[in-house]
Design a protein around this motif. Sequence first.
Motif, PDB file in Angstrom:
ATOM      1  N   VAL A 107       0.833  -1.200   0.000  1.00 52.59           N
ATOM      2  CA  VAL A 107       0.000   0.000   0.000  1.00 52.59           C
ATOM      3  C   VAL A 107       0.872   1.255   0.000  1.00 52.59           C
ATOM      4  CG1 VAL A 107      -1.831   1.155   1.306  1.00 52.59           C
ATOM      5  CG2 VAL A 107      -1.749  -1.304   1.213  1.00 52.59           C
ATOM      6  N   GLU A 108       2.172   1.075   0.232  1.00 49.38           N
ATOM      7  CA  GLU A 108       3.127   2.192   0.267  1.00 49.38           C
ATOM      8  C   GLU A 108       2.759   3.182   1.354  1.00 49.38           C
ATOM      9  OE1 GLU A 108       3.632   3.754  -3.640  1.00 49.38           O
ATOM     10  OE2 GLU A 108       4.641   1.923  -4.323  1.00 49.38           O
ATOM     11  N   CYS A 109       2.767   2.668   2.593  1.00 47.81           N
ATOM     12  CA  CYS A 109       2.422   3.516   3.713  1.00 47.81           C
ATOM     13  C   CYS A 109       3.340   3.164   4.876  1.00 47.81           C
ATOM     14  CB  CYS A 109       0.970   3.271   4.115  1.00 47.81           C
ATOM     15  SG  CYS A 109       0.642   1.558   4.567  1.00 47.81           S
ATOM     16  N   CYS A 110       3.268   3.950   5.936  1.00 48.31           N
ATOM     17  CA  CYS A 110       4.134   3.724   7.096  1.00 48.31           C
ATOM     18  C   CYS A 110       3.363   4.043   8.349  1.00 48.31           C
ATOM     19  CB  CYS A 110       5.364   4.624   6.997  1.00 48.31           C
ATOM     20  SG  CYS A 110       6.509   4.418   8.351  1.00 48.31           S
ATOM     21  N   GLY A 111       3.374   3.143   9.315  1.00 44.54           N
ATOM     22  CA  GLY A 111       2.694   3.438  10.570  1.00 44.54           C
ATOM     23  C   GLY A 111       1.189   3.450  10.402  1.00 44.54           C
ATOM     24  N   THR A 112       0.490   3.737  11.486  1.00 44.59           N
ATOM     25  CA  THR A 112      -0.967   3.709  11.465  1.00 44.59           C
ATOM     26  C   THR A 112      -1.508   5.028  10.925  1.00 44.59           C
ATOM     27  OG1 THR A 112      -0.895   2.287  13.388  1.00 44.59           O
ATOM     28  CG2 THR A 112      -3.006   3.214  12.818  1.00 44.59           C
ATOM     29  N   ASP A 113      -1.213   6.125  11.612  1.00 45.70           N
ATOM     30  CA  ASP A 113      -1.643   7.426  11.099  1.00 45.70           C
ATOM     31  C   ASP A 113      -0.531   8.113  10.323  1.00 45.70           C
ATOM     32  OD1 ASP A 113      -3.451   7.869  14.145  1.00 45.70           O
ATOM     33  OD2 ASP A 113      -4.219   7.324  12.178  1.00 45.70           O
ATOM     34  N   GLY A 114       0.685   7.571  10.393  1.00 48.26           N
ATOM     35  CA  GLY A 114       1.820   8.183   9.721  1.00 48.26           C
ATOM     36  C   GLY A 114       3.097   7.720  10.393  1.00 48.26           C
ATOM     37  N   PRO A 115       4.266   8.056   9.815  1.00 48.83           N
ATOM     38  CA  PRO A 115       5.525   7.603  10.422  1.00 48.83           C
ATOM     39  C   PRO A 115       5.745   8.169  11.820  1.00 48.83           C
ATOM     40  CG  PRO A 115       5.897   8.585   8.257  1.00 48.83           C
ATOM     41  CD  PRO A 115       4.484   8.837   8.606  1.00 48.83           C
ATOM     42  N   VAL A 116       5.088   9.271  12.144  1.00 46.10           N
ATOM     43  CA  VAL A 116       5.277   9.900  13.450  1.00 46.10           C
ATOM     44  C   VAL A 116       4.873   8.959  14.585  1.00 46.10           C
ATOM     45  CG1 VAL A 116       4.620  11.876  14.862  1.00 46.10           C
ATOM     46  CG2 VAL A 116       4.953  12.175  12.446  1.00 46.10           C
ATOM     47  N   ASP A 117       3.980   8.015  14.323  1.00 45.75           N
ATOM     48  CA  ASP A 117       3.593   7.047  15.355  1.00 45.75           C
ATOM     49  C   ASP A 117       4.805   6.338  15.929  1.00 45.75           C
ATOM     50  OD1 ASP A 117       0.607   5.903  13.608  1.00 45.75           O
ATOM     51  OD2 ASP A 117       0.956   7.605  14.920  1.00 45.75           O
ATOM     52  N   TRP A 118       5.761   6.031  15.057  1.00 46.63           N
ATOM     53  CA  TRP A 118       6.923   5.283  15.511  1.00 46.63           C
ATOM     54  C   TRP A 118       7.807   6.101  16.447  1.00 46.63           C
ATOM     55  CZ3 TRP A 118       6.839   0.288  14.983  1.00 46.63           C
ATOM     56  CH2 TRP A 118       6.185  -0.284  13.895  1.00 46.63           C
ATOM     57  N   ILE A 119       7.873   7.406  16.273  1.00 45.02           N
ATOM     58  CA  ILE A 119       8.726   8.196  17.157  1.00 45.02           C
ATOM     59  C   ILE A 119       7.942   8.828  18.302  1.00 45.02           C
ATOM     60  CG2 ILE A 119      10.615   8.707  15.599  1.00 45.02           C
ATOM     61  CD1 ILE A 119       9.313  11.177  14.749  1.00 45.02           C
ATOM     62  N   GLU A 120       6.631   8.888  18.167  1.00 48.37           N
ATOM     63  CA  GLU A 120       5.822   9.481  19.229  1.00 48.37           C
ATOM     64  C   GLU A 120       5.717   8.529  20.427  1.00 48.37           C
ATOM     65  OE1 GLU A 120       4.244  12.411  18.267  1.00 48.37           O
ATOM     66  OE2 GLU A 120       3.182  12.791  20.123  1.00 48.37           O
ATOM     67  N   TYR A 121       5.664   7.243  20.138  1.00 46.18           N
ATOM     68  CA  TYR A 121       5.443   6.266  21.202  1.00 46.18           C
ATOM     69  C   TYR A 121       6.617   5.317  21.314  1.00 46.18           C
ATOM     70  CZ  TYR A 121       0.549   7.640  21.059  1.00 46.18           C
ATOM     71  OH  TYR A 121      -0.617   8.345  21.115  1.00 46.18           O
ATOM     72  N   ASN A 122       6.766   4.777  22.498  1.00 47.42           N
ATOM     73  CA  ASN A 122       7.705   3.689  22.696  1.00 47.42           C
ATOM     74  C   ASN A 122       7.107   2.439  22.052  1.00 47.42           C
ATOM     75  OD1 ASN A 122       9.924   2.379  23.594  1.00 47.42           O
ATOM     76  ND2 ASN A 122       9.332   2.328  25.746  1.00 47.42           N
ATOM     77  N   PHE A 174       7.695   6.439   2.629  1.00 43.24           N
ATOM     78  CA  PHE A 174       6.251   6.583   2.533  1.00 43.24           C
ATOM     79  C   PHE A 174       5.761   7.383   3.731  1.00 43.24           C
ATOM     80  CE2 PHE A 174       6.779   3.703  -0.714  1.00 43.24           C
ATOM     81  CZ  PHE A 174       7.198   2.459  -0.308  1.00 43.24           C
ATOM     82  N   THR A 175       4.954   8.385   3.475  1.00 49.12           N
ATOM     83  CA  THR A 175       4.559   9.248   4.586  1.00 49.12           C
ATOM     84  C   THR A 175       3.078   9.133   4.937  1.00 49.12           C
ATOM     85  OG1 THR A 175       4.316  10.986   2.970  1.00 49.12           O
ATOM     86  CG2 THR A 175       6.331  10.983   4.256  1.00 49.12           C
ATOM     87  N   LYS A 176       2.307   8.391   4.172  1.00 49.67           N
ATOM     88  CA  LYS A 176       0.900   8.303   4.565  1.00 49.67           C
ATOM     89  C   LYS A 176       0.718   7.131   5.514  1.00 49.67           C
ATOM     90  CE  LYS A 176      -0.893   5.398   0.894  1.00 49.67           C
ATOM     91  NZ  LYS A 176      -1.517   5.239  -0.364  1.00 49.67           N
ATOM     92  N   GLY A 177      -0.352   7.145   6.253  1.00 50.38           N
ATOM     93  CA  GLY A 177      -0.604   6.097   7.231  1.00 50.38           C
ATOM     94  C   GLY A 177      -1.337   4.926   6.593  1.00 50.38           C
ATOM     95  N   CYS A 178      -1.220   3.756   7.225  1.00 60.33           N
ATOM     96  CA  CYS A 178      -1.841   2.552   6.680  1.00 60.33           C
ATOM     97  C   CYS A 178      -3.269   2.360   7.166  1.00 60.33           C
ATOM     98  CB  CYS A 178      -1.041   1.311   7.078  1.00 60.33           C
ATOM     99  SG  CYS A 178       0.630   1.318   6.477  1.00 60.33           S
ATOM    100  N   PHE A 179      -3.721   3.196   8.090  1.00 62.96           N
ATOM    101  CA  PHE A 179      -5.009   2.912   8.700  1.00 62.96           C
ATOM    102  C   PHE A 179      -6.151   3.011   7.704  1.00 62.96           C
ATOM    103  CE2 PHE A 179      -7.960   2.114  11.884  1.00 62.96           C
ATOM    104  CZ  PHE A 179      -9.002   3.010  11.783  1.00 62.96           C
TER     105      PHE A 179
END
Lengths: 279, 207
Positions: free
Chosen positions: A179-194, A235-240
């Motif tokens: 789908v060419e996406c990253c994270g749930t809402d976006g790549p920021v999920d990975w750095i926002e949370y542990n 990829f900067t869009k989220g997969c959700f």
Amino acid sequence: MQNYSLSVWARCSLGAVGLEGADRRTATMADGKGFTCLMVILILGNIFGAAAGLALCALAIWVAVDQFKLYPISGVSGKDDIFAGAWIAIFTGFAFFCMCVFGILAAAMKSRALMLTYLILMLIIYIFECASCITAVTHRDYLVGNSNLVKKQMLKYYAADGDSGSQITLTWNKVMKEVECCGTDGPVDWIEYNSTFREKFGTDYPWPTHCCKRKNNYEVVNVEACKNGQNTTMFTKGCFNHIESVFSRYTWAISWYGFAVLMFMFLLLILAMVYYLML
Amino acid sequence: MSRSILVIPALPFHIMLRSHESHLFSTAMRTMFIFFGMLFTLSNAEFQVSLLKESDGVVTGRFADSLLLSLPPCALATQSVTLEYNNTDTNESKTLVNIFKVLPCRFRRDIISTIENNGQFTTSRNLGYQVTNLTTGSTYRLQYVVGAEKSNILEVSTRQVKDPNQIDSGLPARSGAMVVITVILSVSMFILLVALIVTVAHSLGGD
């Protein structure tokens, strides 16, 4: 044509009402126009119902096969009744088909015993199908009502050990790649949370390398740029959105189409009960 | 650029001399000195430094343990850059000396280097500078020093990493579809059951 069908309805309803008002003994033996008309309607309705039931069976098979391979997301969370509803619908769809064929037989033979069997069995199948529709749509609300459950599951299970961990990791890698996406809402999920991923691999890679764009030979275009978060290399869009649309599609197939079939069967069963009373 | 700013105050000074009032003249001189002084520091300091944003082509400028800063302007080309930063929570300072040289204006802005190679040619773009080894969730004050020029002091904090167990993954809300399907199907089941019982009772009672 329209006048003819209107008059058919008028004759049927008048016939039915007339017979209800008449004496019980004469009513059971009545072979008036209303009675024949009702029998014809029942037979036609059962033919249509058989086709609808078979279609429900086929549609439920499509959902159970899960072409998008997203079952682990619902399975690991325990909210997998969209697929349980699909399995129930496979059986009830086929059962509706069989019972409707039986119903044609029962109506044509004008047999009270057969009609009673038909009514009782149809009611049992009806109740199971109701259960399938309701549970599928309820679990869909749990799963993809908002992105929290999917996000929490991704953070907890991606790159984790164990069966759940490997299933979720494989599913997410597949989704991110296709789908060419990253994270749930976006790549920021990975750095926002542990996350389990961060605990395992440290902060050198802020997000998995599956978020990075790759060439046709599967080599990452630019690892350093991807680590820094440059838009052109990852990829900067989220997969959700994709996950939500897939689960919604499965749910509408099971619950809304099942609902439509059930509404039709409801009318058919009411007519069958009236017919049974007239026998 | 600094030259053009200094030209402007000459005009009011000239106008003041024509008034011939001595106390006005001395206050005017004082205002002029203060004005000149301010202009001098303004022109001396202050190229801008900021965090990189989405419009600069990155996902985010704030990570948990690093920050992406924009680069000094290319007018200061070939001078080496020193970065001073200070953690406002623990009050420890750090100076990174001669981290890079400001790249000339031929190329666009700098340092996080993108190399796009499509097999035929390679273009390098530089976007910013990444300050690493920072602590999570702390506020920092950063300033570039290039030769005699300093940048403004940028006050920014790194991301505080949150615990995923705090995400509330309970049922968000019941959708309209769910309510409609449940209500209508439950009612219809009930009606059918009652109707069947009445039918059977009627037919048994009638015999």
